[in-house]
Design a protein around this motif. Structure first.
Motif, short mmCIF file in Angstrom:
data_model
loop_
_atom_site.label_atom_id
_atom_site.label_comp_id
_atom_site.label_asym_id
_atom_site.label_seq_id
_atom_site.Cartn_x
_atom_site.Cartn_y
_atom_site.Cartn_z
N ASP A 153 0.87 -1.01 0.09
CA ASP A 153 0.04 -0.01 0.00
C ASP A 153 1.03 1.23 0.01
OD1 ASP A 153 -2.05 -1.40 0.10
OD2 ASP A 153 -2.38 -1.40 2.35
N GLY A 154 0.64 2.17 -0.98
CA GLY A 154 1.51 3.43 -1.01
C GLY A 154 2.82 3.26 -1.61
N ALA A 155 3.09 2.12 -2.23
CA ALA A 155 4.24 1.87 -3.01
C ALA A 155 4.15 2.83 -4.37
CB ALA A 155 4.65 0.34 -3.03
N PRO A 156 5.20 3.27 -4.80
CA PRO A 156 5.16 4.00 -5.99
C PRO A 156 5.26 3.15 -7.13
CG PRO A 156 7.36 4.34 -5.09
CD PRO A 156 6.72 3.32 -4.29
N GLN A 182 -1.28 5.76 -8.01
CA GLN A 182 0.04 5.64 -7.49
C GLN A 182 0.93 6.89 -7.94
OE1 GLN A 182 0.72 1.93 -9.67
NE2 GLN A 182 0.57 0.83 -7.72
N SER A 183 1.97 7.16 -6.97
CA SER A 183 2.95 8.11 -7.01
C SER A 183 3.93 7.49 -8.15
CB SER A 183 3.36 8.61 -5.89
OG SER A 183 4.28 7.33 -5.10
N LEU A 184 4.75 8.43 -8.72
CA LEU A 184 5.96 7.84 -9.41
C LEU A 184 7.14 8.47 -8.87
CD1 LEU A 184 6.79 6.58 -12.51
CD2 LEU A 184 6.39 9.07 -13.24
N ARG A 185 8.40 7.55 -8.92
CA ARG A 185 9.72 7.72 -8.58
C ARG A 185 10.42 7.41 -9.87
NH1 ARG A 185 12.76 3.92 -4.21
NH2 ARG A 185 11.73 2.47 -5.43
N LEU A 186 11.13 8.44 -10.12
CA LEU A 186 12.11 8.51 -11.05
C LEU A 186 13.46 8.17 -10.66
CD1 LEU A 186 11.26 11.55 -13.56
CD2 LEU A 186 10.39 9.24 -13.28
N LEU A 187 14.07 6.91 -10.95
CA LEU A 187 15.42 6.59 -10.01
C LEU A 187 16.45 6.59 -11.10
CD1 LEU A 187 16.72 5.10 -7.58
CD2 LEU A 187 16.08 3.30 -8.27
N ASN A 188 17.40 7.35 -10.79
CA ASN A 188 18.83 7.27 -11.62
C ASN A 188 19.85 6.57 -10.86
OD1 ASN A 188 21.33 8.71 -12.38
ND2 ASN A 188 20.14 8.63 -14.12
N VAL A 189 20.49 5.55 -11.39
CA VAL A 189 21.56 5.06 -10.61
C VAL A 189 23.01 5.54 -11.18
CG1 VAL A 189 22.63 2.75 -9.88
CG2 VAL A 189 20.19 2.93 -10.29
N GLY A 227 -1.79 16.68 -10.68
CA GLY A 227 -2.27 15.63 -9.94
C GLY A 227 -1.42 14.58 -9.47
N LEU A 228 -0.54 14.33 -10.12
CA LEU A 228 0.57 13.11 -9.89
C LEU A 228 1.77 13.57 -9.33
CD1 LEU A 228 1.41 10.38 -10.69
CD2 LEU A 228 2.57 11.13 -12.65
N THR A 229 2.08 12.82 -7.97
CA THR A 229 3.21 13.10 -7.16
C THR A 229 4.37 12.43 -7.81
OG1 THR A 229 1.81 12.93 -4.99
CG2 THR A 229 4.14 12.73 -5.01
#
Length: 305
Positions: A153-156, A182-189, A227-229
């Protein structure tokens, strides 16, 4: 064979392969729930491989395969209609092999979904051949349902970004994340290079271009979808693959861009994509990069240069 309902042909569909296995059944149920959230149609496909089987099998064997396929589809359809009565649902039995059947069924805007399957002594860690092959050369994004499919629950939605070309598929990812609530996480490594005497060396992105890229992409998505986190995150790790697999523990869906380049591996997938498909703790979506005028896919995260 049942055809899609009238008026549903313009609606994006989730195309899912069913074969009676536990993994395929789980994928079909996950797909039905996801299609309902996205307001997509659902298209169940069972592949009999009769195009090949009919060359050497008896008539009775072919008829048995057809009967079993129809029974599997009927059972899957009944269960999904029971759980999701308002879902626009269609089914098809194909004579092709599983990968060809799924690729042929997908229209522009559709998404293909397959289940994962254990192999050898590694059990659920490894992905079955259909899932891997479906991700190579697919005309549509492919989701491999594996790991935890609920209870987060709450995972992006986590999107692995590498360069500016990711902006194209991120637009669709953002739209779907918002539709799912859902929220969106942009992940750069940033890769940490090995140092002398076992000491860590500065990362290969120490100047910060990865942070600027990720923040810029996030800002654009926020502007397009107020409206999107959207959260931008840059992590430093020795391995891009291990960082993404670790991130998948707290993720509802891991999304990655990929492209074909046969020199990368025999399956045409880069080792980062390959590792995520085998070891992710959540479903993984592989988005194909657009081809250029010469029919060659653009490079993306899956190139692992």
């Amino acid at each position: 064979m049942r055809t899609p309902m009238s008026g549903a042909r313009e609606r994006p569909r989730t195309v899912v392969g069913v074969d009676g296995s536990e993994q395929a059944t789980a994928a079909a149920l996950w797909s039905a729930a996801d299609a309902a959230r996205l307001h997509h149609g659902l298209f169940l496909v069972h592949a009999t491989n009769l195009d090949r089987l009919d060359r050497f099998a008896s008539f009775e064997t072919s008829e048995h395969v057809k009967d079993r396929g129809n029974a599997l589809l009927a059972e899957a359809e009944k269960e999904i209609r029971r759980r999701f009565p308002s879902l626009d649902l269609a089914v098809k039995m194909s004579r092709r092999n599983p990968v060809a059947a799924l690729h042929a069924a997908a229209r522009p805007g559709d998404t293909i979904v397959v289940g994962s399957r254990g192999s050898g002594g590694f059990g659920p860690l490894l992905l079955g051949s259909t899932g891997l092959e479906a991700s190579v050369g697919s005309p549509a994004p492919v989701i491999v349902v594996r790991g935890e499919t609920g209870g987060k629950d709450g995972a992006p939605v986590t999107a692995a970004v590498r360069d500016e070309r990711d902006a194209v598929w991120l637009a669709r990812t953002a739209q779907e994340a918002q539709a799912r609530g859902q929220s969106l996480r942009l992940l750069n490594v940033r890769r940490l290079l090995g140092g002398i005497g076992g000491r860590p060396a500065p990362s290969d992105d120490a100047g910060g271009p990865g942070e600027r890229l990720t923040n810029d992409l996030a800002a654009r998505l926020r502007a397009d979808r107020p409206g999107l986190t959207v959260r931008a995150e840059v992590v430093t790790a020795r391995s891009v693959a291990s960082a993404l697999v670790e991130a998948s523990r707290e993720t509802a869906l891991l999304v990655m861009g990929s492209h074909e380049r046969r020199s990368v591996s025999v399956l045409g997938l880069g080792h980062v994509v390959h590792a995520a498909l085998h070891h992710s703790h959540c479903p993984v979506q592989i988005v194909p990069y657009a081809r250029d005028a010469h029919g060659v896919s653009e490079e993306g995260l899956g190139s692992d240069d």
